[in-house]
Design a protein around this motif. Sequence first.
Motif, PDB file in Angstrom:
ATOM      1  N   ASP A 183      73.049  65.865 -42.787  1.00 46.27           N
ATOM      2  CA  ASP A 183      74.495  66.041 -42.955  1.00 46.27           C
ATOM      3  C   ASP A 183      74.878  66.580 -44.339  1.00 46.27           C
ATOM      4  N   SER A 184      73.917  67.083 -45.072  1.00 43.15           N
ATOM      5  CA  SER A 184      74.211  67.650 -46.389  1.00 43.15           C
ATOM      6  C   SER A 184      74.725  69.081 -46.237  1.00 43.15           C
ATOM      7  N   GLU A 185      75.300  69.602 -47.325  1.00 41.53           N
ATOM      8  CA  GLU A 185      75.761  70.990 -47.335  1.00 41.53           C
ATOM      9  C   GLU A 185      74.582  71.934 -47.095  1.00 41.53           C
ATOM     10  N   ALA A 186      73.417  71.569 -47.658  1.00 43.67           N
ATOM     11  CA  ALA A 186      72.226  72.395 -47.488  1.00 43.67           C
ATOM     12  C   ALA A 186      71.856  72.513 -46.007  1.00 43.67           C
ATOM     13  N   GLU A 187      71.913  71.385 -45.285  1.00 43.28           N
ATOM     14  CA  GLU A 187      71.580  71.408 -43.856  1.00 43.28           C
ATOM     15  C   GLU A 187      72.587  72.252 -43.090  1.00 43.28           C
ATOM     16  N   LYS A 188      73.862  72.106 -43.436  1.00 43.42           N
ATOM     17  CA  LYS A 188      74.902  72.867 -42.743  1.00 43.42           C
ATOM     18  C   LYS A 188      74.764  74.364 -42.999  1.00 43.42           C
ATOM     19  N   MET A 189      74.180  74.727 -44.154  1.00 44.31           N
ATOM     20  CA  MET A 189      73.994  76.134 -44.500  1.00 44.31           C
ATOM     21  C   MET A 189      72.752  76.730 -43.847  1.00 44.31           C
ATOM     22  N   GLY A 190      71.968  75.895 -43.152  1.00 45.78           N
ATOM     23  CA  GLY A 190      70.826  76.412 -42.421  1.00 45.78           C
ATOM     24  C   GLY A 190      69.472  76.184 -43.050  1.00 45.78           C
ATOM     25  N   TYR A 202      66.710  66.303 -54.132  1.00 44.50           N
ATOM     26  CA  TYR A 202      67.127  65.805 -52.823  1.00 44.50           C
ATOM     27  C   TYR A 202      68.542  65.239 -52.870  1.00 44.50           C
ATOM     28  N   HIS A 203      68.844  64.456 -53.898  1.00 45.84           N
ATOM     29  CA  HIS A 203      70.157  63.816 -53.971  1.00 45.84           C
ATOM     30  C   HIS A 203      71.251  64.813 -54.329  1.00 45.84           C
ATOM     31  N   SER A 204      71.029  65.620 -55.365  1.00 42.95           N
ATOM     32  CA  SER A 204      72.099  66.491 -55.859  1.00 42.95           C
ATOM     33  C   SER A 204      72.265  67.766 -55.042  1.00 42.95           C
ATOM     34  N   ALA A 205      71.150  68.361 -54.594  1.00 47.64           N
ATOM     35  CA  ALA A 205      71.229  69.634 -53.879  1.00 47.64           C
ATOM     36  C   ALA A 205      71.097  69.479 -52.374  1.00 47.64           C
ATOM     37  N   GLN A 250      61.894  68.747 -47.583  1.00 44.93           N
ATOM     38  CA  GLN A 250      62.806  67.866 -46.855  1.00 44.93           C
ATOM     39  C   GLN A 250      64.246  68.290 -47.102  1.00 44.93           C
ATOM     40  N   VAL A 251      65.079  68.015 -46.126  1.00 43.15           N
ATOM     41  CA  VAL A 251      66.510  68.340 -46.211  1.00 43.15           C
ATOM     42  C   VAL A 251      67.303  67.085 -45.878  1.00 43.15           C
ATOM     43  N   LYS A 252      68.302  66.798 -46.681  1.00 42.07           N
ATOM     44  CA  LYS A 252      69.112  65.592 -46.471  1.00 42.07           C
ATOM     45  C   LYS A 252      70.028  65.768 -45.261  1.00 42.07           C
ATOM     46  N   GLY A 256      60.389  73.277 -44.147  1.00 43.44           N
ATOM     47  CA  GLY A 256      59.484  74.361 -43.821  1.00 43.44           C
ATOM     48  C   GLY A 256      60.031  75.735 -44.150  1.00 43.44           C
ATOM     49  N   SER A 257      61.360  75.823 -44.405  1.00 49.82           N
ATOM     50  CA  SER A 257      61.944  77.109 -44.775  1.00 49.82           C
ATOM     51  C   SER A 257      61.402  77.560 -46.128  1.00 49.82           C
ATOM     52  N   GLU A 258      61.349  78.870 -46.317  1.00 48.66           N
ATOM     53  CA  GLU A 258      60.882  79.424 -47.572  1.00 48.66           C
ATOM     54  C   GLU A 258      62.069  79.824 -48.444  1.00 48.66           C
ATOM     55  N   ILE A 259      62.041  79.399 -49.722  1.00 48.01           N
ATOM     56  CA  ILE A 259      63.071  79.774 -50.685  1.00 48.01           C
ATOM     57  C   ILE A 259      62.466  80.773 -51.666  1.00 48.01           C
ATOM     58  N   PHE A 260      63.133  81.900 -51.813  1.00 49.17           N
ATOM     59  CA  PHE A 260      62.637  82.949 -52.708  1.00 49.17           C
ATOM     60  C   PHE A 260      63.254  82.863 -54.103  1.00 49.17           C
ATOM     61  N   GLY A 261      64.440  82.262 -54.199  1.00 53.92           N
ATOM     62  CA  GLY A 261      65.075  82.151 -55.503  1.00 53.92           C
ATOM     63  C   GLY A 261      66.336  81.320 -55.459  1.00 53.92           C
ATOM     64  N   ILE A 262      66.704  80.767 -56.616  1.00 54.37           N
ATOM     65  CA  ILE A 262      67.966  80.043 -56.788  1.00 54.37           C
ATOM     66  C   ILE A 262      68.700  80.726 -57.930  1.00 54.37           C
ATOM     67  N   ASP A 263      69.853  81.312 -57.622  1.00 57.22           N
ATOM     68  CA  ASP A 263      70.537  82.201 -58.558  1.00 57.22           C
ATOM     69  C   ASP A 263      69.554  83.295 -58.992  1.00 57.22           C
TER      70      ASP A 263
END
Length: 252
Positions: A189-196, A163-166, A185-187, A200-207
């Motif tokens: 005003d974070s970069e993650a929030e600005k990226m959409g 939550y803090h770093s990403a 959860q999404v922080k 509840g969103s589904e993440i399929f992979g990181i890198d």
Amino acid sequence: MKKFIAVLLITLSIATPALADNATGVAAGLVALNMLFGGNRMTPEQKQQYNKLKAFAKQNSDTLCTTYAVLAVHEGEKKAVDTLSEKFRAENYMVSVEEIDLNVTTITIADRDNTVISEVDVAQDLSKVTTTTKIPSYGISEKSELDFTNKDDIKKKMNYSMYHSAGFEISETVKSDTDSWIITQVKPDSEAEKMGLLPGSEIFGIDKVEAKATPSYMVALYVENCAARRSPFKVTFADAEGKPKTVSITPK
């Protein structure tokens, strides 16, 4: 077997930045030092380069120590040794595993010309793990150590929050029908929030780390290591319309 391959993949991403990704930088640094050293005293520039090599060795020790700790606590001591060994052999490093006095297992990892050598010493009862990274040509030796007296405490320390770093956190388990993590959860005003990214969103992979094959604790560790290096990572997720989307996020 799938879980082993997943852990192997994530460990490859975590444990090799210092040895593999920085290999060119270290080699360049050594060449520079060879060219610069004309006597026993260092110029400020030589000292700065030397300190960079020491910092590299320390970072490598910290990374290997933490990676082994996470693997050992969650996967068991033997699997941790096997995973590190196989991963580095696959990357064409020289690896040896030796039991010393039946009390300590030592994993020695070195590049082909012995420029950088790392030794991971593990007590058989997992009471302690010590990692030492050496650059023999310049007398550099940097050590990291973790005490495993209380495994529950170690597990708590290793349960990193993204939550803090990403800027977002994911579910501990994977949604089976879509092979995805769910963002819990999404922080704001974070970069993650600005990226959409949305709760509840589904993440399929990181890198290259796929949700369907990787324990969430290893993903969190991967993100934390990216944050330590300020390295951006790519997140593939389902946007608000349910369409796959890939964005790049630089962790803090």
